[in-house]
Design a protein around this motif. Structure first.
Motif, PDB file in Angstrom:
ATOM      1  N   ASP A 199      43.168  36.266  32.214  1.00 59.01           N
ATOM      2  CA  ASP A 199      44.295  35.325  32.298  1.00 59.01           C
ATOM      3  C   ASP A 199      45.402  35.871  33.187  1.00 59.01           C
ATOM      4  OD1 ASP A 199      43.012  33.598  30.609  1.00 59.01           O
ATOM      5  OD2 ASP A 199      44.360  33.907  28.901  1.00 59.01           O
ATOM      6  N   THR A 200      45.715  37.152  33.018  1.00 58.99           N
ATOM      7  CA  THR A 200      46.844  37.761  33.730  1.00 58.99           C
ATOM      8  C   THR A 200      46.590  37.855  35.226  1.00 58.99           C
ATOM      9  OG1 THR A 200      47.410  39.014  31.739  1.00 58.99           O
ATOM     10  CG2 THR A 200      48.365  39.768  33.811  1.00 58.99           C
ATOM     11  N   ILE A 201      45.367  38.145  35.607  1.00 55.48           N
ATOM     12  CA  ILE A 201      45.077  38.321  37.039  1.00 55.48           C
ATOM     13  C   ILE A 201      44.361  37.109  37.624  1.00 55.48           C
ATOM     14  CG2 ILE A 201      45.022  40.826  36.825  1.00 55.48           C
ATOM     15  CD1 ILE A 201      41.965  40.640  37.057  1.00 55.48           C
ATOM     16  N   SER A 202      44.482  35.975  36.979  1.00 50.61           N
ATOM     17  CA  SER A 202      43.749  34.779  37.409  1.00 50.61           C
ATOM     18  C   SER A 202      44.146  34.294  38.806  1.00 50.61           C
ATOM     19  CB  SER A 202      43.947  33.648  36.402  1.00 50.61           C
ATOM     20  OG  SER A 202      45.312  33.281  36.348  1.00 50.61           O
ATOM     21  N   PHE A 203      45.313  34.709  39.309  1.00 54.20           N
ATOM     22  CA  PHE A 203      45.738  34.283  40.643  1.00 54.20           C
ATOM     23  C   PHE A 203      45.027  35.065  41.746  1.00 54.20           C
ATOM     24  CE2 PHE A 203      48.392  37.778  39.389  1.00 54.20           C
ATOM     25  CZ  PHE A 203      48.570  38.513  40.545  1.00 54.20           C
ATOM     26  N   MET A 204      44.372  36.164  41.383  1.00 53.79           N
ATOM     27  CA  MET A 204      43.679  36.998  42.375  1.00 53.79           C
ATOM     28  C   MET A 204      42.189  36.656  42.391  1.00 53.79           C
ATOM     29  SD  MET A 204      45.495  40.684  41.778  1.00 53.79           S
ATOM     30  CE  MET A 204      45.058  41.351  43.365  1.00 53.79           C
ATOM     31  N   PRO A 205      41.551  36.716  43.563  1.00 51.08           N
ATOM     32  CA  PRO A 205      40.104  36.463  43.611  1.00 51.08           C
ATOM     33  C   PRO A 205      39.323  37.622  42.992  1.00 51.08           C
ATOM     34  CG  PRO A 205      40.907  37.070  45.781  1.00 51.08           C
ATOM     35  CD  PRO A 205      42.113  36.963  44.888  1.00 51.08           C
ATOM     36  N   LEU A 206      38.327  37.308  42.178  1.00 50.86           N
ATOM     37  CA  LEU A 206      37.515  38.343  41.535  1.00 50.86           C
ATOM     38  C   LEU A 206      36.405  38.807  42.465  1.00 50.86           C
ATOM     39  CD1 LEU A 206      37.004  37.118  37.866  1.00 50.86           C
ATOM     40  CD2 LEU A 206      38.515  38.907  38.693  1.00 50.86           C
ATOM     41  N   SER A 207      36.224  40.116  42.510  1.00 51.03           N
ATOM     42  CA  SER A 207      35.114  40.694  43.243  1.00 51.03           C
ATOM     43  C   SER A 207      33.948  40.931  42.293  1.00 51.03           C
ATOM     44  CB  SER A 207      35.540  41.999  43.908  1.00 51.03           C
ATOM     45  OG  SER A 207      34.466  42.593  44.560  1.00 51.03           O
ATOM     46  N   SER A 208      34.256  41.486  41.104  1.00 51.53           N
ATOM     47  CA  SER A 208      33.236  41.655  40.078  1.00 51.53           C
ATOM     48  C   SER A 208      33.904  41.773  38.718  1.00 51.53           C
ATOM     49  CB  SER A 208      32.358  42.882  40.347  1.00 51.53           C
ATOM     50  OG  SER A 208      33.046  44.069  40.058  1.00 51.53           O
ATOM     51  N   ALA A 209      33.142  41.406  37.688  1.00 53.59           N
ATOM     52  CA  ALA A 209      33.618  41.492  36.310  1.00 53.59           C
ATOM     53  C   ALA A 209      32.440  41.885  35.428  1.00 53.59           C
ATOM     54  CB  ALA A 209      34.201  40.160  35.867  1.00 53.59           C
ATOM     55  N   ASP A 210      32.576  42.995  34.726  1.00 49.97           N
ATOM     56  CA  ASP A 210      31.516  43.505  33.866  1.00 49.97           C
ATOM     57  C   ASP A 210      32.015  43.532  32.424  1.00 49.97           C
ATOM     58  OD1 ASP A 210      29.437  44.816  32.616  1.00 49.97           O
ATOM     59  OD2 ASP A 210      29.852  46.763  33.524  1.00 49.97           O
TER      60      ASP A 210
END
Length: 185
Positions: A90-101
């Protein structure tokens, strides 16, 4: 040699007796995880269904082609604290995700350039360090670059900035936890 036979037999009997006691251990009291429901007789050791939960397991969901049953938000599928995980996203939702594990608790964003400062960009790595909602359960690594002469160059980021991001994530995680607990009551 007869005493060796008695020792081996004694160890086998003790091992079998102890292995029979494994089911009587009560679950740990962790407020962030759901506790098993007791049966109507109040016996916590009575059969509760499948080890895969009340919905069972769907092979098509495992390989990613099924449209089958989904979990009801209990967070049983991730290896870290579900409130910290959701609060981080939620907090970093403005940034594009590269990966999430979700099993390792690592979120890596791609570079983000704020519209107000087109010559500056940021990248973030979020590490969730455990299954409990604690202040030391999250670490944020923030990277910054400035554009000069057509090249991106690394720039310093203050330690306070990472701490502020960690505190924002923790605040959001607490909000999510309170909302979940008030929804259960």
């Amino acid at each position: 040699m007869t005493s060796n036979k008695w020792c081996v037999a004694a160890f086998l009997v003790i091992g079998i007796a102890l292995s029979g006691c494994a089911g009587a251990i009560p679950p740990m009291d962790d407020p962030d995880t759901t506790q098993p429901e007791q049966s109507s007789s109040g016996d916590i050791n009575s059969p509760q269904g499948s080890i895969f939960g009340s919905d069972g397991i769907d092979l098509l969901d495992i390989v990613g082609v099924g449209g089958g049953k989904r979990s009801s938000g209990t967070g049983g599928g991730i290896g870290v604290n579900s409130y910290l995980w959701r609060a981080s996203l939620d907090t970093i939702s403005f940034m594009p995700l590269s990966s999430a594990d979700p099993f390792g608790g690592v979120i890596i964003t791609d570079w983000y350039t704020p519209p107000e400062t087109p010559n500056e960009r940021f990248k973030m790595n979020v590490y969730i360090l455990g299954r409990q909602l604690r202040a030391d359960g999250i670490r944020v690594a923030l990277f910054r670059q400035n554009l000069g002469n057509g090249q991106w160059a690394d720039a310093r980021v203050g330690k306070k900035t990472s701490v502020k991001l960690e505190n924002q994530i923790l605040s959001r995680a607490r909000q999510l936890r309170v909302a979940a607990q008030s929804g259960r009551n």
